[in-house]
Each structure stands twice: as C-alpha cells, then as structure tokens.
Design an enzyme around this catalytic site. Structure first.
Site, mmCIF file in Angstrom:
data_model
loop_
_atom_site.group_PDB
_atom_site.id
_atom_site.type_symbol
_atom_site.label_atom_id
_atom_site.label_comp_id
_atom_site.label_asym_id
_atom_site.label_seq_id
_atom_site.Cartn_x
_atom_site.Cartn_y
_atom_site.Cartn_z
ATOM 1 N N MET A 147 0.839 -1.168 0.000
ATOM 2 C CA MET A 147 0.000 0.000 0.000
ATOM 3 C C MET A 147 0.894 1.245 0.000
ATOM 4 O O MET A 147 1.537 1.544 0.996
ATOM 5 C CB MET A 147 -0.912 -0.037 1.227
ATOM 6 C CG MET A 147 -1.469 1.295 1.620
ATOM 7 S SD MET A 147 -2.565 1.305 3.051
ATOM 8 C CE MET A 147 -1.686 0.444 4.293
ATOM 9 N N PRO A 148 0.985 1.965 -1.114
ATOM 10 C CA PRO A 148 1.776 3.186 -1.153
ATOM 11 C C PRO A 148 1.122 4.294 -0.320
ATOM 12 O O PRO A 148 -0.089 4.487 -0.378
ATOM 13 C CB PRO A 148 1.788 3.579 -2.626
ATOM 14 C CG PRO A 148 1.330 2.375 -3.371
ATOM 15 C CD PRO A 148 0.477 1.607 -2.435
ATOM 16 N N ILE A 149 1.947 4.980 0.463
ATOM 17 C CA ILE A 149 1.486 6.137 1.228
ATOM 18 C C ILE A 149 2.311 7.331 0.773
ATOM 19 O O ILE A 149 3.540 7.317 0.855
ATOM 20 C CB ILE A 149 1.654 5.927 2.738
ATOM 21 C CG1 ILE A 149 0.859 4.694 3.185
ATOM 22 C CG2 ILE A 149 1.216 7.174 3.505
ATOM 23 C CD1 ILE A 149 1.103 4.296 4.621
#
Length: 64
Positions: free
Chosen positions: A1-3
């Site tokens: 999950m890219p933040i």
C-alpha cells in the site's frame, strides 16, 4: 500500500486538493502497479510561520 505525504503551504482550496489527490492516485496506481484503492495520500498544510525559504519565514517575505 503506497502512502504519499504532501506538504503544502496553507491556502489551497478543497477543489485544488481534490484534483491533486485524484491525479496523484492515478499516477501512483499506474506506476506502482497497485489498485487505486490501495493508495493513501496524507496532506500536511503548513502556516507561513512554519515554512521558510532561504532563511526567511514565508510569513515575513514580501508578497509576490
């Protein structure tokens, strides 16, 4: 999950932030090969008194 964390000077409209996160979500999804639902974006808004350029607080700089 890219933040993705984005730091901006306060004063942008909700419409501007909405457009930014829509575009960024699309780009991150495509380049990282993840679904858009996995992309998280955190917007940090800074007051001019908490941001400086070349040793001068933005709130102290002459308006351009």
């Amino acid at each position: 999950m890219p933040i993705v964390m984005v730091n901006i000077k306060e004063g942008r409209t909700v419409e501007q932030k909405r457009a930014m996160v829509t575009g960024m979500t699309k780009v991150v999804s495509e380049t990282m090969d993840v679904p858009q639902s996995a992309v998280r974006i955190i917007i940090n808004e800074m007051k001019g008194e908490n941001f400086a350029i070349a040793g001068t607080l933005v709130c102290d700089a002459p308006a351009k």
